[in-house]
Structure formats: structure tokens, C-alpha cells
Design a protein around this motif. Structure first.
Motif, short mmCIF file in Angstrom:
data_model
loop_
_atom_site.label_atom_id
_atom_site.label_comp_id
_atom_site.label_asym_id
_atom_site.label_seq_id
_atom_site.Cartn_x
_atom_site.Cartn_y
_atom_site.Cartn_z
N TRP A 183 2.65 6.36 -5.64
CA TRP A 183 2.25 6.53 -7.04
C TRP A 183 1.09 7.52 -7.15
CZ3 TRP A 183 3.79 5.40 -11.89
CH2 TRP A 183 4.89 4.54 -12.04
N SER A 184 0.20 7.50 -6.17
CA SER A 184 -0.93 8.43 -6.18
C SER A 184 -0.47 9.87 -5.96
CB SER A 184 -1.93 8.03 -5.10
OG SER A 184 -2.98 8.97 -5.00
N GLU A 185 0.49 10.05 -5.05
CA GLU A 185 0.95 11.39 -4.69
C GLU A 185 2.00 11.95 -5.65
OE1 GLU A 185 -0.15 13.33 -2.28
OE2 GLU A 185 -1.58 11.86 -1.47
N GLU A 186 2.80 11.07 -6.25
CA GLU A 186 3.93 11.52 -7.08
C GLU A 186 3.94 10.81 -8.43
OE1 GLU A 186 6.40 13.72 -6.87
OE2 GLU A 186 6.00 14.52 -4.86
N TYR A 187 2.76 10.73 -9.05
CA TYR A 187 2.66 9.99 -10.31
C TYR A 187 3.60 10.55 -11.37
CZ TYR A 187 1.00 8.19 -14.73
OH TYR A 187 0.96 7.61 -15.98
N GLU A 194 1.52 2.13 -3.58
CA GLU A 194 0.30 2.68 -4.18
C GLU A 194 0.09 4.13 -3.78
OE1 GLU A 194 -2.40 -0.17 -2.63
OE2 GLU A 194 -1.99 -1.69 -4.17
N GLU A 195 0.40 4.44 -2.53
CA GLU A 195 0.23 5.81 -2.04
C GLU A 195 1.20 6.76 -2.72
OE1 GLU A 195 0.67 8.23 2.18
OE2 GLU A 195 -0.08 6.16 2.20
N SER A 198 0.82 -1.21 0.00
CA SER A 198 0.00 0.00 0.00
C SER A 198 0.85 1.27 0.00
CB SER A 198 -0.94 0.01 1.21
OG SER A 198 -0.23 -0.15 2.42
#
Length: 342
Positions: A232-236, A229-230, A226
Motif C-alpha cells: 500500500w505504501s509503494e503502490e497506493y 502495508e508495504e 506487514s
């Protein structure tokens, strides 16, 4: 203490001597920005992966599944019918726009996409061996990674890309986390388990306006899927840019950013991680001294893990690798169930 239901282990491996793989890599060689990215040592195989598996079966029998990640290569000795072995090729989990890749950073930053991988997993490089019995609590306690939150200052050197990459990792951390408020959680940063020297270092560096960096251990890492995943969400945009690089690039971040994110978000249990293993660096030590230390470590009870680290400038590699593998054969003489019978 709550026991984690499943802990998987991920190993990444490549056989850099494979002509077909070399041909594929050469197609993209024009994209190489730094000679360090194309050093043959980056992809060199010591031909001792089977001892990694033997060590896991002997000293980590509680592991749920072992995911061996390759570009499509399959070790000739591997028993792929073993129910614990999950052979995973790059195209099975890395988005196609990032392939083919010859960068470990791209592979590592996408590990969370592996189908069936447990939330709690351990990441091994192919040069890490379990030399004494290990328990789940060496890696996870109450579902959280075991780690040591020790601050550090990275001192960049132009010819060593990894120092710049380490600073890139810390730069992301400082965009999202404040050092002053974070260090108020004293049990994570000033824990007696770190030892007086490391606590003093944290006290001194706590005066920095931002996180200066984090002490890294060339050893296994315990991860929460997780966390990937976090990030990637914040620093895509950042991670997407990194993954478009076919080779290591000075603008990259690597798996350390995931570990550091876990540290600063307090998703870890403070332990003496820095004492779990010994790294043997054949590049920085005289060869005979390195071999002697390797032998001593392999057959002692002091450490639970050993990292037999490659280097860019090792002389007489063929001779050295044979000597190291003789030591590993002596340490792990019995064939594991991960190997074919013939």
C-alpha cells in the motif's frame, strides 16, 4: 525452528441469496464492466461454512482467532460467543470511500486493516476445508510464510478476467523487482523441494527479461500483515484505484500480488506448498468424476486441505451441493464449539 506466537485465520463469506444484499448490489449494477463480475456463482453459498469451522477445530486447534469477514451477514448457526470467533463487518475495516463493495479484491487487499489481526495470518476462502491434522509449520516457519517459488506463464483469454488480473499483479512485481538478481538467491527458486519438473520450469523461464508470472495454488495463503502495508505504501495509487471498483474489474490486482511480493522479497520458506491440498473443480470435470474425487480426497490421508471450488457453469447445482454436503457431514459429523447448541 522458532514458533510463531500467534497465527490467526481469516475467512471471507457472503450469502448471495440474501434479498437485502441483492437489492443493495442491484443499486450499483450499472457499474459492472464485465458479465463475469456479476455471475451469480461469484456470490453463491454452498451452505457448508459450518463444516469449514468444524474442520478447523478438529485439525487446526492451535489457531489463535478466526476472523469471519462479512458484509454484515451473520450465519444463523454461528456461536458468536466463542472467544476464538471474531465477526468482522466490511465497514469495520474497509475505508468508507470503498463501500459498499461486491468485489473480493477490495476485501482481500484491505485485510491488514482488521483490528487485532496478528502479523502472521492464514487466508481461507469459504470453500477450503482442513481434512487432516495441520501444524503451524505447514503455514509458517521462523515467522515466515511457507510457500513455493515457481515461475509460470499466464495465457490470457478475453472471456476469463482472472488471467488479465494475474498479469496485472506480475506487472507490479516487475516495477519493483529485477528477475536476474532475484533468481541468484537459488535456494528460493531452485529448491529441491519443488521437484524436478518445477525446477526445470524455473530454469527455462529464468531467461525471461522480467518475471513472466507465478504459479498459483487455489488453496490457503500464508501472509504477513506487514507485506500488505508495504505494498500500500509503494503502490497506493494502484490499490486505491482497484478499491474504488464496486465489482471485479479487468484493471484490478488481487491478493496474489501480496503473495508474489513475499516471494520476490524472499520473505518465505521454500516448502512443498503445491502438495498440501487438492482442488476439486466441478466446472472443469464431469460431475460424477468430480464427486468421486471429492469423496476420495476427503477420506484419504494424502492431502491436508481440500478446496471444493465453485464454477460459473455448474448444472443442477442444488442437487450437487446436497451431495457434497452429505460427504462433508460424513467427514465432520460432530458439532463444533463454533456452532450454537440449538
Amino acid at each position: 525452528m522458532t514458533k510463531v506466537s500467534k497465527i490467526d485465520l481469516v475467512i471471507t463469506w457472503v450469502d448471495g441469496s440474501d434479498p437485502q444484499w441483492q437489492e443493495e448490489k442491484n443499486k450499483y449494477s450499472k457499474e459492472i464492466k464485465n458479465k463475469e463480475s456479476n455471475n451469480s456463482a461469484r456470490y453463491r453459498d454452498w451452505d457448508n461454512l459450518k463444516y469449514v469451522f468444524r474442520s478447523i477445530e478438529k485439525n487446526m486447534p492451535w489457531i489463535n482467532n478466526i476472523f469471519l469477514v462479512t458484509c454484515g451477514q451473520v450465519p444463523s448457526w454461528l456461536n458468536i460467543n466463542n472467544p476464538k470467533v471474531k465477526l468482522v463487518f466490511h465497514e469495520q475495516f474497509i475505508p468508507k470511500e470503498y463501500l459498499p463493495t461486491f468485489s473480493s479484491h477490495v476485501i482481500e487487499l484491505n485485510l491488514h486493516r482488521i483490528e487485532g489481526l496478528s502479523e502472521n495470518f492464514i487466508y481461507f476462502n469459504d470453500d477450503i476445508f482442513a481434512i487432516n491434522p495441520l501444524e503451524e509449520k505447514d503455514f509458517f516457519i521462523n515467522g515466515l510464510p511457507c510457500d513455493s517459488g515457481i515461475l509460470n506463464i499466464h495465457c490470457p483469454k478475453k472471456s476469463l478476467m482472472i488471467h488479465t488480473i494475474a498479469n496485472n499483479d506480475t506487472g507490479i512485481i516487475n516495477e519493483h523487482f529485477d528477475i536476474k538478481s532475484n533468481l541468484k538467491r537459488r535456494k528460493y527458486w531452485f529448491n529441491f523441494k519443488y521437484g524436478a519438473k518445477n525446477i526445470l520450469q524455473n530454469i527455462i523461464l529464468s531467461n525471461c527479461p522480467r518475471f513472466p508470472g507465478f504459479k498459483q495454488f487455489h488453496m490457503s495463503n500464508s501472509f504477513l500483515k506487514s507485506t500488505f502495508e508495504e505494498i500500500w505504501s509503494e503502490e497506493y495509487d494502484t490499490l486505491n484505484s482497484v478499491c474504488l471498483h464496486k465489482f471485479r474489474n479487468v484493471l484490478d490486482v488481487n491478493q496474489w500480488v501480496v503473495r508474489e511480493w513475499q516471494l520476490v522479497s524472499n520473505r518465505f520458506v521454500p516448502t512443498k506448498k503445491y502438495k498440501i491440498g487438492q482442488m476439486i473443480d466441478f466446472e472443469k470435470m464431469e460431475v460424477n468424476k468430480s464427486l468421486a474425487l471429492c469423496k476420495k480426497t476427503l477420506f484419504s490421508k494424502k492431502y491436508k486441505l481440500i478446496c471444493i471450488n465453485d464454477g460459473d457453469t455448474i448444472e443442477n447445482f442444488e442437487v450437487l451441493s446436497k451431495k457434497v454436503n452429505l460427504l462433508l457431514e460424513k467427514k465432520f459429523p460432530n458439532r463444533s464449539s463454533f456452532e450454537k447448541n440449538n
